[in-house]
Design an enzyme around this catalytic site. Structure first.
Site, PDB file in Angstrom:
ATOM      1  N   ASN A   1      -9.931  -1.144  -1.778  1.00 16.31           N
ATOM      2  CA  ASN A   1      -8.503  -0.909  -1.592  1.00 16.31           C
ATOM      3  C   ASN A   1      -7.752  -1.443  -2.813  1.00 16.31           C
ATOM      4  O   ASN A   1      -7.668  -2.651  -3.010  1.00 16.31           O
ATOM      5  CB  ASN A   1      -8.044  -1.619  -0.314  1.00 16.31           C
TER       6      ASN A   1
ATOM      7  N   HIS B   1      -3.900   6.921   1.332  1.00 12.33           N
ATOM      8  CA  HIS B   1      -4.146   5.609   0.748  1.00 12.33           C
ATOM      9  C   HIS B   1      -5.562   5.165   1.112  1.00 12.33           C
ATOM     10  O   HIS B   1      -6.034   5.380   2.224  1.00 12.33           O
ATOM     11  CB  HIS B   1      -3.112   4.613   1.283  1.00 12.33           C
TER      12      HIS B   1
ATOM     13  N   CYS C   1       0.820  -1.226   0.000  1.00 17.56           N
ATOM     14  CA  CYS C   1       0.000   0.000   0.000  1.00 17.56           C
ATOM     15  C   CYS C   1       0.846   1.264   0.000  1.00 17.56           C
ATOM     16  O   CYS C   1       0.364   2.331  -0.362  1.00 17.56           O
ATOM     17  CB  CYS C   1      -0.948   0.009   1.191  1.00 17.56           C
TER      18      CYS C   1
HETATM   19  N1  ACO Z   1     -18.570  -9.554   6.817  1.00 11.44           N
HETATM   20  C1  ACO Z   1     -19.183  -9.807   7.986  1.00 11.44           C
HETATM   21  N2  ACO Z   1     -18.513 -10.007   9.139  1.00 11.44           N
HETATM   22  C2  ACO Z   1     -17.168  -9.946   9.090  1.00 11.44           C
HETATM   23  C3  ACO Z   1     -16.473  -9.695   7.903  1.00 11.44           C
HETATM   24  C4  ACO Z   1     -17.229  -9.495   6.734  1.00 11.44           C
HETATM   25  N3  ACO Z   1     -16.658  -9.234   5.548  1.00 11.44           N
HETATM   26  N4  ACO Z   1     -15.169  -9.681   8.176  1.00 11.44           N
HETATM   27  C5  ACO Z   1     -15.022  -9.929   9.480  1.00 11.44           C
HETATM   28  N5  ACO Z   1     -16.231 -10.088  10.044  1.00 11.44           N
HETATM   29  C6  ACO Z   1     -16.571 -10.369  11.449  1.00 11.44           C
HETATM   30  C7  ACO Z   1     -15.420 -11.007  12.174  1.00 11.44           C
HETATM   31  O1  ACO Z   1     -15.442 -12.400  12.002  1.00 11.44           O
HETATM   32  C8  ACO Z   1     -15.730 -10.612  13.614  1.00 11.44           C
HETATM   33  O2  ACO Z   1     -16.714 -11.478  14.114  1.00 11.44           O
HETATM   34  P1  ACO Z   1     -16.666 -11.976  15.645  1.00 11.44           P
HETATM   35  O3  ACO Z   1     -16.760 -10.719  16.469  1.00 11.44           O
HETATM   36  O4  ACO Z   1     -17.853 -12.864  15.737  1.00 11.44           O
HETATM   37  O5  ACO Z   1     -15.341 -12.664  15.800  1.00 11.44           O
HETATM   38  C9  ACO Z   1     -16.371  -9.244  13.482  1.00 11.44           C
HETATM   39  O6  ACO Z   1     -16.801  -9.127  12.110  1.00 11.44           O
HETATM   40  C10 ACO Z   1     -15.425  -8.104  13.800  1.00 11.44           C
HETATM   41  O7  ACO Z   1     -14.185  -8.322  13.139  1.00 11.44           O
HETATM   42  P2  ACO Z   1     -13.006  -7.325  13.253  1.00 11.44           P
HETATM   43  O8  ACO Z   1     -11.850  -7.859  12.460  1.00 11.44           O
HETATM   44  O9  ACO Z   1     -12.765  -6.965  14.692  1.00 11.44           O
HETATM   45  O10 ACO Z   1     -13.612  -6.049  12.516  1.00 11.44           O
HETATM   46  P3  ACO Z   1     -13.000  -4.618  12.364  1.00 11.44           P
HETATM   47  O11 ACO Z   1     -13.961  -3.637  12.872  1.00 11.44           O
HETATM   48  O12 ACO Z   1     -11.581  -4.562  12.849  1.00 11.44           O
HETATM   49  O13 ACO Z   1     -12.951  -4.448  10.798  1.00 11.44           O
HETATM   50  C11 ACO Z   1     -11.403  -4.506   8.969  1.00 11.44           C
HETATM   51  C12 ACO Z   1     -12.176  -5.324   9.988  1.00 11.44           C
HETATM   52  C13 ACO Z   1     -12.390  -3.776   8.093  1.00 11.44           C
HETATM   53  C14 ACO Z   1     -10.597  -5.492   8.136  1.00 11.44           C
HETATM   54  C15 ACO Z   1     -10.492  -3.520   9.693  1.00 11.44           C
HETATM   55  O14 ACO Z   1      -9.758  -4.156  10.699  1.00 11.44           O
HETATM   56  C16 ACO Z   1      -9.524  -2.803   8.764  1.00 11.44           C
HETATM   57  O15 ACO Z   1      -9.919  -2.029   7.920  1.00 11.44           O
HETATM   58  N6  ACO Z   1      -8.247  -3.018   8.963  1.00 11.44           N
HETATM   59  C17 ACO Z   1      -7.215  -2.313   8.194  1.00 11.44           C
HETATM   60  C18 ACO Z   1      -7.130  -2.752   6.774  1.00 11.44           C
HETATM   61  C19 ACO Z   1      -5.969  -2.053   6.172  1.00 11.44           C
HETATM   62  O16 ACO Z   1      -5.719  -0.879   6.398  1.00 11.44           O
HETATM   63  N7  ACO Z   1      -5.164  -2.751   5.425  1.00 11.44           N
HETATM   64  C20 ACO Z   1      -3.915  -2.106   5.050  1.00 11.44           C
HETATM   65  C21 ACO Z   1      -3.755  -1.916   3.695  1.00 11.44           C
HETATM   66  S1  ACO Z   1      -3.691  -3.397   2.860  1.00 11.44           S
HETATM   67  C22 ACO Z   1      -2.066  -3.574   2.247  1.00 11.44           C
HETATM   68  O17 ACO Z   1      -1.093  -2.933   2.575  1.00 11.44           O
HETATM   69  C23 ACO Z   1      -1.957  -4.729   1.372  1.00 11.44           C
END
Ligand code: ACO
Length: 329
Positions: free
Chosen positions: A286, A257, A113
Site C-alpha cells: 500500500n 486504491h 489513501c
Molecule cells: N502476521 C501474522 N499475523 C498477524 C499479522 C501479521 N502481519 N497481523 C495481524 N496478525 C494476527 C492478529 O494478531 C490476529 O491474531 P489473533 O486472532 O490471535 O488476535 C489475526 O492475525 C487476525 O487479525 P485481523 O486483524 O482480524 O486480520 P484481518 O483478516 O482483518 O487482516 C488486515 C488484517 C490485513 C490489516 C486487514 O484488516 C486490512 O487489510 N484492513 C484494511 C487496510 C486498509 O484498507 N487500510 C486503508 C488504507 S491505509 C490509509 O488510508 C493510510
C-alpha cells in the site's frame, strides 16, 4: 466548463525490495499470512538518503517527459502525502526547490489513501474555472521509516510500501479526460486509522515517554477499515456512474486504491467487473497517495489500460475519506 485530461503519468519506486520473507526475520509473521490476507508479496523501502520529495521529483520528471512538457510549464503543484518531511511547511515546496522552480504555487493535500482523488478533484475545479492550464498532481509516500518493525506493529507494517506517482493534468477541448469525480469523508472514524504523534495536543508535540511506548507509530482498526472499504468504494463507483447515465459494466478498467488485494477482489465482484480490476499491490504494498498513479503507469505499460478506455478510479482510507472518478483515456 473546460475538461481536464491526463497528458503524462510517471512513477518511481525505490530499488530496495523487501519481501515477506525479509519481514519474517524482523517480526512474528509469515509469507503465507501476508499473501492470504493482503495479496502482498513484496514492497519497496527507501535506502538512507532518499527522501519523500526525491521520489516525487523522479516521478514528476517521468510524468513531464511522458507529457512532453518541462517542469517550468507547470502552473500549480499539488502534493498528496501522509508521510511529509516536515510538520510544516508541506513537502510540496521541498519538491518545488528540487525541481529548480521558485514561483510555482504549491498545495499540499492531507487525505491519505484518498489523497490522489482529492487532488484530482481540486485540480479539476481549477482547470474547469480557467484558473490554471497545466497542473502537476503528485502522490508520494515514505512509510518505511515510520513503521513499527517489531511484532507489535505487524498488522500495519506488512501492508505499507514506499513509492511515488505523478500526473500532468491539462485543460483540453477534446472529448476526453476527467468526466466526473466525487469525494466524501466521515470524520467519526478519524481515530480508526491514524498516526497520533507528533501532535499539537501535546506540550512539545511529543514526549520521550510516548516514544518509548511506541505511540508515535500508525495505528489501524484493520477490520473496521476493511468493512467500510468494501462498501464505500463500490458505492462511490455506482454513484459516479449513475449520475453520468453509465453502469460499472461500461468501464473498461477499474483502478482501485491498492490497500489489500482481498478488498479489491470484493469490490470487483460487487460491481460484477472482476476481470477489469487492475492490481499491482503484490509488488508494492500500500503506497497510499501514490498507489493510483503508480497503478495507472503499470496498467499503461502492460497494455491493460489503453487510449480510449473508460477508466474508473476509486479509493478509501484514513479519515475516513473516499471517492471515485471516471476518466476517458
Ligand atoms: N502476521 C501474522 N499475523 C498477524 C499479522 C501479521 N502481519 N497481523 C495481524 N496478525 C494476527 C492478529 O494478531 C490476529 O491474531 P489473533 O486472532 O490471535 O488476535 C489475526 O492475525 C487476525 O487479525 P485481523 O486483524 O482480524 O486480520 P484481518 O483478516 O482483518 O487482516 C488486515 C488484517 C490485513 C490489516 C486487514 O484488516 C486490512 O487489510 N484492513 C484494511 C487496510 C486498509 O484498507 N487500510 C486503508 C488504507 S491505509 C490509509 O488510508 C493510510
Amino acid at each position: 466548463m473546460r475538461r481536464m485530461k491526463f497528458t503524462g503519468v510517471g512513477a518511481y519506486v525505490p530499488e530496495r525490495v523487501v519481501t515477506n520473507h525479509d519481514l519474517e526475520k524482523m517480526m512474528d509473521t509469515s509469507d503465507e499470512w501476508i499473501q492470504q490476507r493482503t495479496g502482498i508479496v513484496e514492497r519497496r523501502w527507501v535506502e538512507p538518503g532518499l527522501e519523500n520529495s526525491d521520489m516525487a521529483a523522479k516521478a514528476t520528471l517521468a510524468a513531464c517527459q511522458d507529457a512532453g512538457c518541462d517542469v517550468k510549464d507547470i502552473d500549480l503543484i499539488i502534493y498528496a502525502t501522509l508521510s511529509p518531511e516536515y510538520l510544516f511547511p508541506g513537502t510540496g515546496v521541498v519538491l518545488e526547490k528540487k525541481l529548480g522552480l521558485t514561483r510555482t504555487p504549491v498545495l499540499d493535500i492531507r487525505n491519505q489513501c484518498s489523497g490522489f482523488l482529492y487532488g484530482l478533484a481540486v485540480a479539476n475545479g481549477m482547470i474547469a474555472s480557467g484558473m490554471y492550464q497545466r497542473i502537476l498532481l503528485v502522490g508520494s509516500e515514505l512509510h518505511s521509516r515510520g513503521l513499527n518493525k517489531s511484532t507489535a506493529g505487524r498488522d500495519v507494517t506488512v501492508i505499507f510500501g514506499d513509492g511515488a506517482g505523478a500526473t500532468v493534468l491539462e485543460a483540453t477541448d477534446e472529448d476526453k479526460g476527467l468526466i466526473d469525480i466525487l469525494i466524501h469523508a466521515d470524520g467519526r472514524y478519524a481515530e480508526d486509522l491514524t498516526c497520533l504523534l507528533p501532535s499539537a495536543r501535546v506540550e512539545g508535540f511529543i514526549t520521550p515517554e510516548q516514544v518509548a511506548r511506541g505511540e508515535h507509530y500508525p495505528h489501524m482498526a484493520g477490520n473496521k477499515v476493511f468493512k467500510h472499504a468494501i462498501v464505500k468504494m463500490p458505492e462511490a463507483i455506482q454513484e459516479v456512474c449513475k449520475r453520468n447515465h453509465l453502469t460499472p459494466r461500461d468501464l473498461d478498467v477499474l483502478i482501485p486504491h491498492q490497500a489489500n488485494l482481498r478488498i479489491n477482489e470484493i469490490v470487483g465482484r460487487a460491481l460484477e467487473i472482476e476481470p477489469k480490476v487492475f492490481n499491482n499491490i503484490q509488488k508494492y504494498g500500500n503506497t497510499t497517495a501514490a498507489s493510483i498513479p503508480l497503478a495507472m503507469r503499470d496498467a499503461l505499460d502492460q497494455g491493460f489500460l489503453k487510449p480510449g478506455h473508460l477508466l474508473g478510479l476509486t479509493a478509501f482510507g484514513s479519515g475516513f475519506t473516499w471517492g471515485a472518478a471516471l476518466v476517458r483515456m
